[in-house]
Design a protein around this motif. Structure first.
Motif, PDB file in Angstrom:
ATOM      1  N   THR A   1       1.085  -0.937   0.481  1.00 42.87           N
ATOM      2  CA  THR A   1      -0.114  -0.239   0.321  1.00 42.87           C
ATOM      3  C   THR A   1       0.698   1.322  -0.282  1.00 42.87           C
ATOM      4  OG1 THR A   1      -0.305  -0.253   2.582  1.00 42.87           O
ATOM      5  CG2 THR A   1      -1.807  -1.542   1.491  1.00 42.87           C
ATOM      6  N   LEU A   2       0.380   2.572  -0.640  1.00 45.47           N
ATOM      7  CA  LEU A   2       1.237   3.494  -0.644  1.00 45.47           C
ATOM      8  C   LEU A   2       1.726   3.968   0.961  1.00 45.47           C
ATOM      9  CD1 LEU A   2      -0.700   6.344  -2.145  1.00 45.47           C
ATOM     10  CD2 LEU A   2       1.382   5.471  -2.871  1.00 45.47           C
ATOM     11  N   GLU A   3       0.992   3.457   1.840  1.00 47.99           N
ATOM     12  CA  GLU A   3       0.929   4.432   3.433  1.00 47.99           C
ATOM     13  C   GLU A   3       1.989   3.504   4.138  1.00 47.99           C
ATOM     14  OE1 GLU A   3      -2.627   4.658   3.594  1.00 47.99           O
ATOM     15  OE2 GLU A   3      -1.869   3.742   2.817  1.00 47.99           O
TER      16      GLU A   3
ATOM     17  N   GLY B   1       5.683  10.250  -8.537  1.00 48.35           N
ATOM     18  CA  GLY B   1       7.031  10.371  -7.995  1.00 48.35           C
ATOM     19  C   GLY B   1       6.953  10.044  -6.624  1.00 48.35           C
ATOM     20  N   SER B   2       7.372  11.384  -5.485  1.00 45.81           N
ATOM     21  CA  SER B   2       6.984  11.014  -4.099  1.00 45.81           C
ATOM     22  C   SER B   2       6.247  11.977  -3.805  1.00 45.81           C
ATOM     23  CB  SER B   2       8.601  11.924  -4.262  1.00 45.81           C
ATOM     24  OG  SER B   2       8.119  13.481  -4.105  1.00 45.81           O
ATOM     25  N   ASP B   3       5.246  12.852  -4.974  1.00 42.57           N
ATOM     26  CA  ASP B   3       4.444  13.709  -4.138  1.00 42.57           C
ATOM     27  C   ASP B   3       2.799  12.843  -4.348  1.00 42.57           C
ATOM     28  OD1 ASP B   3       6.134  15.682  -4.421  1.00 42.57           O
ATOM     29  OD2 ASP B   3       5.813  16.421  -6.218  1.00 42.57           O
ATOM     30  N   LEU B   4       1.776  12.893  -3.888  1.00 44.90           N
ATOM     31  CA  LEU B   4       0.100  12.618  -3.741  1.00 44.90           C
ATOM     32  C   LEU B   4      -0.265  13.392  -4.720  1.00 44.90           C
ATOM     33  CD1 LEU B   4       0.994  10.746  -0.983  1.00 44.90           C
ATOM     34  CD2 LEU B   4       0.491   9.625  -2.982  1.00 44.90           C
ATOM     35  N   ILE B   5      -1.437  13.673  -5.364  1.00 44.16           N
ATOM     36  CA  ILE B   5      -2.936  14.061  -6.002  1.00 44.16           C
ATOM     37  C   ILE B   5      -3.638  13.320  -5.704  1.00 44.16           C
ATOM     38  CG2 ILE B   5      -3.286  15.116  -7.888  1.00 44.16           C
ATOM     39  CD1 ILE B   5      -0.844  14.610  -9.676  1.00 44.16           C
TER      40      ILE B   5
ATOM     41  N   LEU C   1       5.206  11.487   0.271  1.00 42.76           N
ATOM     42  CA  LEU C   1       6.150  10.002   0.152  1.00 42.76           C
ATOM     43  C   LEU C   1       7.468  10.249   0.321  1.00 42.76           C
ATOM     44  CD1 LEU C   1       4.551   7.267  -3.262  1.00 42.76           C
ATOM     45  CD2 LEU C   1       4.146   7.294   0.096  1.00 42.76           C
ATOM     46  N   GLN C   2       7.848   9.571   0.872  1.00 41.87           N
ATOM     47  CA  GLN C   2       9.396   9.340   1.860  1.00 41.87           C
ATOM     48  C   GLN C   2      10.075   9.790  -0.211  1.00 41.87           C
ATOM     49  OE1 GLN C   2      12.065   8.779   4.590  1.00 41.87           O
ATOM     50  NE2 GLN C   2      12.859   7.640   4.476  1.00 41.87           N
ATOM     51  N   GLU C   3      11.177  10.305  -0.212  1.00 37.91           N
ATOM     52  CA  GLU C   3      11.616   9.196  -2.002  1.00 37.91           C
ATOM     53  C   GLU C   3      13.306   8.635  -1.180  1.00 37.91           C
ATOM     54  OE1 GLU C   3      13.982  13.194  -3.554  1.00 37.91           O
ATOM     55  OE2 GLU C   3      12.643  14.675  -4.015  1.00 37.91           O
ATOM     56  N   LEU C   4      12.855   7.894  -1.997  1.00 36.58           N
ATOM     57  CA  LEU C   4      14.213   6.124  -1.873  1.00 36.58           C
ATOM     58  C   LEU C   4      15.645   7.211  -1.511  1.00 36.58           C
ATOM     59  CD1 LEU C   4      14.270   3.494  -2.552  1.00 36.58           C
ATOM     60  CD2 LEU C   4      14.744   3.757  -3.885  1.00 36.58           C
ATOM     61  N   ARG C   5      15.999   6.314  -0.304  1.00 37.74           N
ATOM     62  CA  ARG C   5      17.451   6.481   0.059  1.00 37.74           C
ATOM     63  C   ARG C   5      18.246   7.970   0.299  1.00 37.74           C
ATOM     64  NH1 ARG C   5      17.741   2.478  -3.781  1.00 37.74           N
ATOM     65  NH2 ARG C   5      17.897   3.765  -5.568  1.00 37.74           N
ATOM     66  N   THR C   6      16.782   8.961   0.650  1.00 40.29           N
ATOM     67  CA  THR C   6      16.773  10.365   1.735  1.00 40.29           C
ATOM     68  C   THR C   6      16.283  10.388   2.396  1.00 40.29           C
ATOM     69  OG1 THR C   6      15.038  11.229  -0.430  1.00 40.29           O
ATOM     70  CG2 THR C   6      17.211  11.228  -0.972  1.00 40.29           C
ATOM     71  N   SER C   7      16.232  11.359   3.088  1.00 38.00           N
ATOM     72  CA  SER C   7      15.323  11.880   4.075  1.00 38.00           C
ATOM     73  C   SER C   7      14.050  12.851   3.860  1.00 38.00           C
ATOM     74  CB  SER C   7      15.800  12.798   5.145  1.00 38.00           C
ATOM     75  OG  SER C   7      16.457  13.917   5.272  1.00 38.00           O
TER      76      SER C   7
ATOM     77  N   ASP D   1       5.048  15.783  -1.719  1.00 37.79           N
ATOM     78  CA  ASP D   1       3.658  17.320  -0.761  1.00 37.79           C
ATOM     79  C   ASP D   1       2.930  16.218  -1.426  1.00 37.79           C
ATOM     80  OD1 ASP D   1       6.275  19.012  -0.059  1.00 37.79           O
ATOM     81  OD2 ASP D   1       5.623  20.039  -2.126  1.00 37.79           O
ATOM     82  N   GLN D   2       1.656  17.019  -0.812  1.00 35.00           N
ATOM     83  CA  GLN D   2       0.449  15.984  -1.204  1.00 35.00           C
ATOM     84  C   GLN D   2      -0.814  17.708  -2.229  1.00 35.00           C
ATOM     85  OE1 GLN D   2      -2.032  14.222   1.129  1.00 35.00           O
ATOM     86  NE2 GLN D   2      -3.969  14.929   0.640  1.00 35.00           N
ATOM     87  N   LEU D   3      -0.660  17.657  -2.978  1.00 37.18           N
ATOM     88  CA  LEU D   3      -1.697  18.121  -3.682  1.00 37.18           C
ATOM     89  C   LEU D   3      -2.993  18.020  -3.997  1.00 37.18           C
ATOM     90  CD1 LEU D   3       0.992  18.334  -6.431  1.00 37.18           C
ATOM     91  CD2 LEU D   3       1.324  19.867  -4.593  1.00 37.18           C
ATOM     92  N   ILE D   4      -3.553  19.251  -3.709  1.00 34.40           N
ATOM     93  CA  ILE D   4      -4.883  19.126  -3.586  1.00 34.40           C
ATOM     94  C   ILE D   4      -5.414  20.229  -4.905  1.00 34.40           C
ATOM     95  CG2 ILE D   4      -6.808  19.938  -2.500  1.00 34.40           C
ATOM     96  CD1 ILE D   4      -5.117  17.903  -0.747  1.00 34.40           C
TER      97      ILE D   4
END
Length: 384
Positions: free
Chosen positions: A133-135, A274-278, A324-330, A334-337
């Protein structure tokens, strides 16, 4: 013969490593196998071998530097410097080339000093899909996956023989070498062709009585539960490779790998980029016109967002750090509405009356007729 340094193409103060590297290059370029029926290449090949034999020996090199080739003849008791035969030339290849190259020349020219060591066959890889899951992707997770794989038979320790490795017998066809050699004489020395022994398949030993547990294969089918650590930020179709977790090798060979392919489950609310959620937020026309606050879902719960008065369709509101957290980074995305304006499909009579009144208001005019007039005026002006 030309100057030995010129033959190898090195300076007179070249290091031993430079001399070795130059000889390796010259020998490979002029080797008879690569230049069949080329007498000039064969001559260069022999000259390079003689030059290396002198310059690689510090004592001989010192004599050559001081007295030249004549000094070497005197030091050798009047004999010719260099090798006594073509076979002597090829015997040096094991020292200069090492590893597989040295073995190649031993096989071709009958060096006879090396015996192949059978290392078995590598086990096959296992491919497995893991749904997340995304979570789970957002925070990273650990999962246990069940796979069916071939593992080493413990009864025979992978040998395939009843009684274990000690019960294996030396192959009578190859006398335990695992290979069959065919020797023939040529003007360049002995040519040796080597093939894998067909009776033991290169193992050097044969099974007289098969293990009843694995029927002589040395492996058995096993259901295994394997822990997989999934880092945060993995993407759909990405592969996590677990070394040596695949099928066991044959006859002592190394195991294969377990390849875990990530499959991202479709989310109820979010679209991933990518690391953003819509997230598509549907609001009514009055809310868009007047402004409001609305509750929206996030991966970690729910949050409030402010809708400004006069918000237009497809406007994007950004919630920083809620993706989401980017792979291998901290870093987190963002979440885009994305604002969607809901248009009702059925209206009551009172609703229609209110909308008809609003339609007459200049505030709600679309200025469609004015836009058309302006457009056609510009077209008319352009064509005179």
């Amino acid at each position: 013969m030309s100057d030995y340094y010129d033959v190898l193409g090195v300076s007179r103060n070249a290091s031993s490593d430079e001399i070795k590297k130059a000889y390796r290059k010259k020998a490979l370029e002029n080797h008879p196998d690569r230049n069949p029926d080329d007498q000039a290449a064969e001559t260069r090949f022999k000259e390079a071998a003689v030059a290396y034999e002198v310059l690689s020996d510090q004592k001989k090199r010192d004599i050559y530097d001081q007295y030249g080739e004549a000094g070497l003849k005197g030091a050798a008791g009047g004999g010719q410097p260099g090798f006594n035969s073509v076979n002597d030339i090829f015997s040096a290849f094991s020292d200069i080339f090492g590893g597989s190259q040295g073995g190649m020349f031993d096989d071709l020219f009958g060096g006879g000093r090396r015996q192949r060591r059978y290392q078995g066959e590598r086990g096959g890889d296992i491919h497995h899909q893991l749904e997340l899951t995304l979570e789970e992707i957002a925070e990273g997770t650990e999962k246990r996956v069940k796979v069916y794989r071939m593992t080493t038979c413990m009864a025979c320790e992978g040998s395939g023989a009843k009684g274990g490795p000690s019960a294996l017998k030396v192959c009578p066809a190859c006398n335990g070498s695992g290979e069959i050699r065919h020797v023939r004489n040529t003007p360049l020395g002995q040519m040796v062709s080597v093939t894998v022994c067909p009776q033991c398949q290169g193992m050097g030993k044969i099974i007289e009585e098969k293990c009843p547990e694995c029927r002589g294969t040395g492996r058995i089918d096993t259901e295994s539960s394997i822990k997989v650590k999934v880092p945060a930020g993995v993407e759909d179709q990405m592969v996590i490779n677990l070394r040596n977790q695949g099928h066991a090798g044959l006859r002592g060979g190394p195991p294969g790998d377990l390849r875990i392919e990530i499959r991202e489950k479709t989310h109820e609310h979010f679209i991933r980029r990518g690391s953003d959620l819509i997230y598509n937020l549907e609001i009514s026309f009055p809310d868009a016109a007047l402004g409001t606050e609305m509750e929206v879902p996030t991966l970690t719960g729910r949050a409030m967002v402010k809708i400004d008065p006069g918000t237009q369709p497809d406007k994007i509101l950004r919630m920083q750090g809620k993706g989401l957290q980017e792979l291998r980074t901290s870093r987190r995305g963002d979440q885009l509405i994305r604002i969607r304006i809901k248009t009702p499909t059925s209206l009551s009579d009172s609703d229609k009356k209110l909308l008809e009144q609003l339609k007459e208001s200049p505030t709600f005019s679309s200025n469609h007729s004015e836009m058309n007039t302006s457009f056609f005026s510009k077209v008319k002006g352009a064509f005179g």
